[in-house]
Scaffold this active site. Structure first.
Site: not given
Ligand code: IMP
Length: 176
Positions: A100-101, A104, A166
């Site tokens: 994963e990138d 969050d 990106r």
């Molecule tokens: P989660 O489900 O809240 O953990 O979100 C994960 C996804 O939200 C990541 O795979 C990103 O695509 C996007 N995301 C969360 N935080 C950021 C950020 O600071 N910058 C860009 N994309 C983010």
């Protein structure tokens, strides 16, 4: 400072630091998976640069496949449900590393982990370039973390802000 759409961003993690850290993660994977040929499952779009750099630095045999997550409104209590698209490989009995990138809130990863686990891999671990521990609502075990960062919006190195950014070769953070 750079501008993307309406927002300003400052450089946060430079390319050299980022890629040195990714090389370290690759070394750990080499060590942990020696003789096991792991299957990297990279989550598009955001992980494409991270996984490219990681894989270039892995020295053991390994394979890669790419998935996307389709977000749709579910009728259950969880609201948004994400479904995996593109996982055609047979993964039962494989040593899987999800790439994963950024993690969050952890919702995406928790959902993904559940769906991939159901396909009965031999083992499953997560590698994420970035993690925001303060934002995490659903705890998931992250074996390989590039950088734990504060809870601020970031972009670059695969991460976007509304489609842009990106291509930036390092990580930028939203300016104060
Ligand atoms: P989660 O489900 O809240 O953990 O979100 C994960 C996804 O939200 C990541 O795979 C990103 O695509 C996007 N995301 C969360 N935080 C950021 C950020 O600071 N910058 C860009 N994309 C983010």
């Amino acid at each position: 400072m750079i501008q993307i759409h309406d927002k300003h961003f400052d450089i946060f993690i430079d390319q050299e630091t980022l890629e040195a850290r990714i090389a370290k993660l690759a070394e750990q994977i080499d060590h942990d998976y020696a003789g096991r040929c792991p299957l990297l499952i990279a989550v598009l779009n955001g992980s494409f640069l991270f996984v490219a750099e990681l894989m270039k630095n892995i020295r053991i045999d390994c394979e890669i496949t790419f998935i996307r997550l389709n977000s749709y409104e579910g009728t259950g209590t969880t609201g948004k449900v994400k479904q995996i698209l593109g996982l055609s490989e047979e993964i039962s009995g494989r040593d899987v590393v999800i790439i994963e990138d950024i993690v969050d809130t952890g919702h995406t990863m928790a959902e993904l982990l559940g769906q991939v686990t159901a396909k009965k891999p031999r083992s499953i671990e997560i590698a994420t370039m970035l993690h925001k521990p303060e934002a995490t609502r659903i705890p998931v075990t992250l074996k390989y973390v590039g950088f734990a960062i504060e809870n601020k919006f970031v972009l670059g190195y695969g991460l976007d802000y509304d489609g842009l950014g990106r291509n930036l070769p390092c990580i930028y953070q939203l300016a104060e």
